[in-house]
Design a protein around this motif. Structure first.
Motif, PDB file in Angstrom:
ATOM      1  N   TYR A 200       0.857  -1.184   0.000  1.00 40.16           N
ATOM      2  CA  TYR A 200       0.000   0.000   0.000  1.00 40.16           C
ATOM      3  C   TYR A 200       0.891   1.231   0.000  1.00 40.16           C
ATOM      4  N   SER A 201       0.367   2.331  -0.502  1.00 39.62           N
ATOM      5  CA  SER A 201       1.131   3.568  -0.497  1.00 39.62           C
ATOM      6  C   SER A 201       1.183   4.110   0.925  1.00 39.62           C
ATOM      7  N   PRO A 202       2.218   4.871   1.277  1.00 43.08           N
ATOM      8  CA  PRO A 202       2.369   5.344   2.651  1.00 43.08           C
ATOM      9  C   PRO A 202       1.147   6.071   3.193  1.00 43.08           C
ATOM     10  N   GLU A 203       0.511   6.903   2.355  1.00 39.07           N
ATOM     11  CA  GLU A 203      -0.629   7.683   2.843  1.00 39.07           C
ATOM     12  C   GLU A 203      -1.867   6.826   3.092  1.00 39.07           C
ATOM     13  N   GLN A 204      -1.874   5.579   2.614  1.00 38.35           N
ATOM     14  CA  GLN A 204      -3.008   4.687   2.838  1.00 38.35           C
ATOM     15  C   GLN A 204      -2.842   3.830   4.082  1.00 38.35           C
ATOM     16  N   GLY A 205      -1.692   3.904   4.738  1.00 38.52           N
ATOM     17  CA  GLY A 205      -1.457   3.098   5.926  1.00 38.52           C
ATOM     18  C   GLY A 205      -2.358   3.504   7.072  1.00 38.52           C
ATOM     19  N   GLY A 206      -2.714   2.534   7.888  1.00 40.09           N
ATOM     20  CA  GLY A 206      -3.597   2.819   9.007  1.00 40.09           C
ATOM     21  C   GLY A 206      -3.019   3.792  10.009  1.00 40.09           C
ATOM     22  N   ALA A 207      -1.683   3.883  10.098  1.00 44.30           N
ATOM     23  CA  ALA A 207      -1.040   4.817  11.023  1.00 44.30           C
ATOM     24  C   ALA A 207      -0.294   5.905  10.267  1.00 44.30           C
ATOM     25  N   ALA A 208      -0.774   6.266   9.084  1.00 43.13           N
ATOM     26  CA  ALA A 208      -0.101   7.278   8.277  1.00 43.13           C
ATOM     27  C   ALA A 208      -0.224   8.662   8.883  1.00 43.13           C
ATOM     28  N   ALA A 209      -1.253   8.884   9.703  1.00 47.37           N
ATOM     29  CA  ALA A 209      -1.465  10.164  10.364  1.00 47.37           C
ATOM     30  C   ALA A 209      -1.649   9.938  11.852  1.00 47.37           C
ATOM     31  N   GLY A 210      -1.303  10.944  12.639  1.00 47.25           N
ATOM     32  CA  GLY A 210      -1.465  10.843  14.084  1.00 47.25           C
ATOM     33  C   GLY A 210      -2.937  10.740  14.464  1.00 47.25           C
ATOM     34  N   THR A 211      -3.208  10.013  15.533  1.00 49.34           N
ATOM     35  CA  THR A 211      -4.600   9.873  15.979  1.00 49.34           C
ATOM     36  C   THR A 211      -5.075  11.100  16.741  1.00 49.34           C
ATOM     37  N   SER A 212      -4.156  11.873  17.325  1.00 45.63           N
ATOM     38  CA  SER A 212      -4.493  13.115  18.031  1.00 45.63           C
ATOM     39  C   SER A 212      -3.453  14.182  17.706  1.00 45.63           C
ATOM     40  N   PRO A 213      -3.375  14.612  16.456  1.00 46.96           N
ATOM     41  CA  PRO A 213      -2.273  15.482  16.037  1.00 46.96           C
ATOM     42  C   PRO A 213      -2.265  16.832  16.751  1.00 46.96           C
ATOM     43  N   SER A 214      -1.081  17.251  17.151  1.00 48.80           N
ATOM     44  CA  SER A 214      -0.902  18.550  17.803  1.00 48.80           C
ATOM     45  C   SER A 214       0.546  18.977  17.621  1.00 48.80           C
ATOM     46  N   ARG A 215       0.766  20.010  16.836  1.00 50.20           N
ATOM     47  CA  ARG A 215       2.129  20.452  16.563  1.00 50.20           C
ATOM     48  C   ARG A 215       2.858  20.924  17.823  1.00 50.20           C
ATOM     49  N   PRO A 216       2.246  21.783  18.660  1.00 53.50           N
ATOM     50  CA  PRO A 216       2.974  22.237  19.858  1.00 53.50           C
ATOM     51  C   PRO A 216       3.262  21.111  20.848  1.00 53.50           C
ATOM     52  N   ARG A 217       2.320  20.191  21.002  1.00 57.68           N
ATOM     53  CA  ARG A 217       2.558  19.089  21.946  1.00 57.68           C
ATOM     54  C   ARG A 217       3.598  18.117  21.400  1.00 57.68           C
ATOM     55  N   PHE A 218       3.624  17.945  20.088  1.00 61.76           N
ATOM     56  CA  PHE A 218       4.652  17.078  19.510  1.00 61.76           C
ATOM     57  C   PHE A 218       6.032  17.721  19.658  1.00 61.76           C
ATOM     58  N   ALA A 219       6.122  19.029  19.443  1.00 61.72           N
ATOM     59  CA  ALA A 219       7.398  19.723  19.631  1.00 61.72           C
ATOM     60  C   ALA A 219       7.874  19.589  21.078  1.00 61.72           C
ATOM     61  N   LEU A 220       6.950  19.706  22.025  1.00 63.00           N
ATOM     62  CA  LEU A 220       7.317  19.530  23.428  1.00 63.00           C
ATOM     63  C   LEU A 220       7.794  18.103  23.686  1.00 63.00           C
ATOM     64  N   LEU A 221       7.143  17.130  23.031  1.00 60.69           N
ATOM     65  CA  LEU A 221       7.545  15.733  23.205  1.00 60.69           C
ATOM     66  C   LEU A 221       8.993  15.522  22.775  1.00 60.69           C
ATOM     67  N   LEU A 222       9.427  16.179  21.719  1.00 64.55           N
ATOM     68  CA  LEU A 222      10.811  16.046  21.270  1.00 64.55           C
ATOM     69  C   LEU A 222      11.781  16.585  22.319  1.00 64.55           C
ATOM     70  N   VAL A 223      11.436  17.704  22.947  1.00 64.54           N
ATOM     71  CA  VAL A 223      12.281  18.259  24.018  1.00 64.54           C
ATOM     72  C   VAL A 223      12.320  17.303  25.203  1.00 64.54           C
ATOM     73  N   VAL A 224      11.146  16.778  25.569  1.00 63.88           N
ATOM     74  CA  VAL A 224      11.063  15.817  26.673  1.00 63.88           C
ATOM     75  C   VAL A 224      11.908  14.580  26.367  1.00 63.88           C
TER      76      VAL A 224
END
Length: 408
Positions: A200-224
Motif C-alpha cells: 500500500y502507499s504510505p498515505e493509505q497506511g492505518g497509522a499514516a497520520a497521528g490519531t491526536s495530532p498537535s504540533r505544539p505538543r509534539f514539539a514539546l515531546l521532542l524536548v522531553v
C-alpha cells in the motif's frame, strides 16, 4: 459557536489478524537485529582492535559513527522515501542492512569496517522512521499502544540477549562471526517482510497520520525525549564505574547487575504496553517519575547494596518502558506524516543518547561518579515538569474522526 477541528485518518490495511501479528513479530525481530548490531561492538572492542591492529580508543569510534549517522540522516532519508510503498522500502532496508553486516564480517581494514557501520547506520535510521507506523498501522487504533510495546520488546532484547550471545560467540570463535550470523538472520527477515507486509502507499497506511495530532505538543515531546533519554543514558553509560567504584560491588557481579537492568527493561516494556492505549499521558508521567526516583536513589543510597540493585532495576525498567511510551506518544501527536514524526523522535532519542554520555563523562571527570545519577535525576525531573505543567497549557490535540464518520 466555534467549530471543533477534527482529523480524519485511514483505517488499517485489510489483512488477517494472524498475518498482521506475524508481520509485527518480524519487524520486532528486525528491531532486535538493529539494536544488537548497534551495541555489539561494545562487547567486542578488544577483539576487534586486536584483529585489525588498531588501538581500542580508535576502534570505539565505530559506535560513535553509527550514532552520528542515525542522528544526521533519519529525517532526510524519511523525506526522500516518503512516497515509497512500505513493503518494498522495509524489505530493501533490511537487505541493505544485511549487506552492511556481511561487509563488517569481512572487513579487512578499519576503514572498511567504518564504512560498513555507516551503511548499517543509514539502514537503521530509515528502519526506525518507518517501522513503527508500518507495524502498528496493521491494527485498529485502540490497540496500537500494545503493538508499539510488542515492537519495542525486540529492541529491548538486543542489549539483554543479543549482545551477550554475540560476545560469547565471538569469544568462542572470532569477532567476525556474530556479524555474519546477524547478516544471515537479516536476509531471512527481509524475505519475511516481503511476504507478510501488505502493499500500500504510505498515505493509505492505518497509522499514516497521528490519531491526536498537535504540533505544539509534539514539539514539546521532542524536548522531553532529549532530556529524559539524556538523563537515563548518563546513568546507564556510567553504571559500571558507579557500581564498582562508588557502590563497592565486586567486579564479577557487574554482568549480573547489567542483566538485572536489561531484564527489567523487557518487563517494563511489557507492562507499559497494557496501559498505553488507555492512559498514554499517565504512562509517560509514571515512567519519568520512576526514572527520577531511581536516579535520585542511586545518588543518595550508594552505600546500601540492596537499594542499589533495586534502583538499577527501576532504572532499566523505566527506561525500557519510556522508549515504547515515547514512540506511541509520537504516533498519537504527529502533526503530519507519522514517518516524519518517528524520524524526529528517533533523532531526538539519539541526541539524548549522545548528550547523556557526553555530559555524564564531564560530570564524572570534574566531580565524581556519584554526581552522574544526580544529573540524571535533575534531567528526568525537568522532563517530568514539562509534561505535568507545560503540556496541559498547550492547544489540545485534534480528536480523531474515523473514515466512516463525517466531520460536521
Amino acid at each position: 459557536m466555534s467549530r471543533t477541528e477534527t482529523t480524519t485518518v485511514a483505517g488499517p490495511p485489510v489483512v488477517s489478524p494472524r498475518r498482521a501479528a506475524l508481520a509485527l513479530a518480524v519487524l520486532a525481530g528486525g528491531a532486535f537485529c538493529f539494536v544488537t548490531t548497534e551495541t555489539l561492538p561494545s562487547g567486542m572492542l578488544t577483539m576487534i582492535s586486536e584483529g585489525l591492529g588498531e588501538p581500542v580508543s580508535r576502534t570505539g569510534q565505530i559506535v560513535t559513527a553509527y550514532a552520528i549517522v542515525v542522528v544526521v540522516f533519519s529525517l532526510p532519508l524519511t523525506r526522500i522515501t516518503a512516497r515509497v510503498p512500505r513493503r518494498g522500502l522495509l524489505t530493501l532496508t533490511l537487505a541493505v542492512f544485511s549487506a552492511a553486516t556481511f561487509l563488517a564480517a569481512w572487513a579487512p581494514t578499519y576503514e572498511v569496517l567504518v564504512g560498513a557501520r555507516v551503511l548499517s547506520g543509514l539502514s537503521h535510521a530509515l528502519f526506525w522512521s518507518v517501522a513503527a507506523a508500518a507495524a502498528t498501522g496493521l491494527f485498529p487504533p485502540e490497540v496500537r499502544g500494545r503493538m508499539v510495546a510488542r515492537l519495542s520488546i525486540g529492541s529491548a532484547l538486543g542489549p539483554v540477549l543479543g549482545v551477550p550471545l554475540g560476545t560469547f560467540l565471538a569469544q568462542q570463535t572470532d569477532w567476525r562471526v556474530p556479524f555474519a550470523v546477524l547478516g544471515c538472520v537479516s536476509v531471512g527477515l527481509a524475505l519475511c517482510v516481503f511476504a507478510l507486509l501488505p502493499t500500500y502507499s504510505p498515505e493509505q497506511g492505518g497509522a499514516a497520520a497521528g490519531t491526536s495530532p498537535s504540533r505544539p505538543r509534539f514539539a514539546l515531546l521532542l524536548v522531553v525525549t532529549c532530556l529524559a533519554v539524556a538523563g537515563g543514558m548518563s546513568v546507564l553509560t556510567y553504571i559500571a564505574p558507579y557500581v564498582l567504584d562508588h557502590a563497592g560491588f565486586a567486579e564479577n557481579s557487574l554482568s549480573l547487575l547489567l542483566g538485572v537492568s536489561g531484564a527489567a527493561g523487557v518487563v517494563g516494556t511489557t507492562v507499559v504496553g497494557r496501559f498505553l492505549d488507555r492512559r498514554p499521558w499517565e504512562c509517560l508521567v509514571v515512567v519519568l517519575a520512576g526514572l527520577a526516583v531511581a536516579h535520585a536513589g542511586l545518588w543518595a543510597l550508594g552505600s546500601t547494596p540492596a537499594l542499589v540493585v533495586a534502583c538499577v532495576a527501576l532504572t532499566g525498567g523505566c527506561f525500557g518502558a519510556m522508549a515504547a511510551t515515547l514512540m506511541h506518544r509520537g504516533l498519537q501527536l504527529a502533526p503530519g506524516n507519522t514517518d516524519i514524526a518517528m524520524a524526529s523522535v528517533s533523532t531526538a532519542f539519539n541526541i539524548g543518547i549522545a548528550a547523556g554520555a557526553f555530559f555524564g563523562g564531564q560530570v564524572l571527570a570534574t566531580w565524581s561518579v556519584q554526581g552522574v545519577p544526580l544529573m540524571g535525576s535533575l534531567l528526568s525531573v525537568t522532563a517530568l515538569m514539562l509534561v505535568l505543567v507545560v503540556e496541559p497549557r498547550l492547544p489540545a490535540a485534534r480528536p480523531l474522526v474515523r473514515p466512516t464518520e463525517s466531520a460536521s
